[in-house]
Design a protein around this motif. Structure first.
Motif, PDB file in Angstrom:
ATOM      1  N   ALA A   1      12.528  10.776   2.982  1.00 22.43           N
ATOM      2  CA  ALA A   1      12.412   9.844   2.888  1.00 22.43           C
ATOM      3  C   ALA A   1      11.687   8.849   3.553  1.00 22.43           C
ATOM      4  O   ALA A   1      10.889   7.718   3.466  1.00 22.43           O
ATOM      5  N   GLU A   2      10.795   9.523   4.937  1.00 20.05           N
ATOM      6  CA  GLU A   2      10.369   8.742   5.799  1.00 20.05           C
ATOM      7  C   GLU A   2       8.605   8.975   5.504  1.00 20.05           C
ATOM      8  O   GLU A   2       8.284   7.456   5.401  1.00 20.05           O
ATOM      9  N   VAL A   3       7.994   9.401   4.337  1.00 20.72           N
ATOM     10  CA  VAL A   3       6.579   9.267   3.832  1.00 20.72           C
ATOM     11  C   VAL A   3       7.153   7.876   2.842  1.00 20.72           C
ATOM     12  O   VAL A   3       6.391   7.223   2.613  1.00 20.72           O
ATOM     13  N   LEU A   4       8.516   8.761   2.395  1.00 18.47           N
ATOM     14  CA  LEU A   4       8.195   7.090   1.182  1.00 18.47           C
ATOM     15  C   LEU A   4       8.577   5.981   1.097  1.00 18.47           C
ATOM     16  O   LEU A   4       7.832   4.783   0.982  1.00 18.47           O
ATOM     17  N   ALA A   5       9.283   5.256   2.306  1.00 23.76           N
ATOM     18  CA  ALA A   5       9.100   4.345   3.414  1.00 23.76           C
ATOM     19  C   ALA A   5       7.700   3.935   3.997  1.00 23.76           C
ATOM     20  O   ALA A   5       7.747   2.874   3.702  1.00 23.76           O
ATOM     21  N   ARG A   6       7.296   4.973   3.996  1.00 19.42           N
ATOM     22  CA  ARG A   6       5.245   4.792   3.812  1.00 19.42           C
ATOM     23  C   ARG A   6       4.786   4.087   3.067  1.00 19.42           C
ATOM     24  O   ARG A   6       3.944   3.370   3.118  1.00 19.42           O
ATOM     25  N   GLY A   7       4.990   4.511   2.147  1.00 25.55           N
ATOM     26  CA  GLY A   7       5.148   4.062   0.396  1.00 25.55           C
ATOM     27  C   GLY A   7       3.421   4.785  -0.329  1.00 25.55           C
ATOM     28  O   GLY A   7       2.721   4.906   1.237  1.00 25.55           O
ATOM     29  N   VAL A   8       3.576   5.832  -0.407  1.00 28.02           N
ATOM     30  CA  VAL A   8       2.858   6.057  -1.552  1.00 28.02           C
ATOM     31  C   VAL A   8       2.188   6.042  -2.962  1.00 28.02           C
ATOM     32  O   VAL A   8       3.419   5.985  -3.408  1.00 28.02           O
ATOM     33  N   GLY A   9       0.808   5.656  -3.268  1.00 29.10           N
ATOM     34  CA  GLY A   9       0.373   5.554  -4.497  1.00 29.10           C
ATOM     35  C   GLY A   9       0.070   7.578  -4.816  1.00 29.10           C
ATOM     36  O   GLY A   9      -0.274   8.039  -4.318  1.00 29.10           O
ATOM     37  N   VAL A  10      -0.401   7.199  -6.098  1.00 26.80           N
ATOM     38  CA  VAL A  10      -0.818   8.459  -7.305  1.00 26.80           C
ATOM     39  C   VAL A  10      -2.011   8.224  -8.160  1.00 26.80           C
ATOM     40  O   VAL A  10      -1.483   7.071  -8.777  1.00 26.80           O
ATOM     41  N   ARG A  11      -3.092   8.634  -8.024  1.00 25.92           N
ATOM     42  CA  ARG A  11      -4.033   8.217  -9.031  1.00 25.92           C
ATOM     43  C   ARG A  11      -3.950   9.801  -9.613  1.00 25.92           C
ATOM     44  O   ARG A  11      -4.093  11.182  -9.190  1.00 25.92           O
ATOM     45  N   PHE A  12      -3.960   9.707 -10.824  1.00 24.29           N
ATOM     46  CA  PHE A  12      -3.802  10.477 -11.816  1.00 24.29           C
ATOM     47  C   PHE A  12      -5.208  10.897 -12.289  1.00 24.29           C
ATOM     48  O   PHE A  12      -5.044   9.426 -13.047  1.00 24.29           O
TER      49      PHE A  12
END
Length: 80
Positions: free
Chosen positions: A20-31
């Motif tokens: 949850a802590e990492v997701l709250a910071r906001g993670v973007g993904v390039r595929f």
């Protein structure tokens, strides 16, 4: 907290790779060099992403997903 996202991350709270802590910071993904906004889970070391498919759900209420192989580049959308 480090400046690099974890090797594996899931948005499903039932998953052992949920953070949850990492997701709250906001993670973007390039595929494969393309920004993806429907990523349910990714793994950089194994080179795959699990993408949600439309708004359909399985019998447990989780989104239907498809697993694709290729280069994965996660990044933080905001600074810590």
């Amino acid at each position: 907290m480090s400046d690099t996202p974890p090797d594996r991350l899931s948005v499903n709270p039932k998953s052992p790779h949920y953070d949850a802590e990492v997701l709250a910071r906001g993670v973007g993904v390039r595929f494969k060099g393309v920004e993806k906004t429907n990523v349910e889970e990714y793994c950089v070391s194994e080179g795959w992403v699990r993408l949600s498919v439309g708004s359909t759900v399985d019998r447990k209420g989780d989104p239907m997903t498809i697993k694709l192989q290729g280069p994965v580049e996660p990044y933080f959308q905001t600074e810590a």
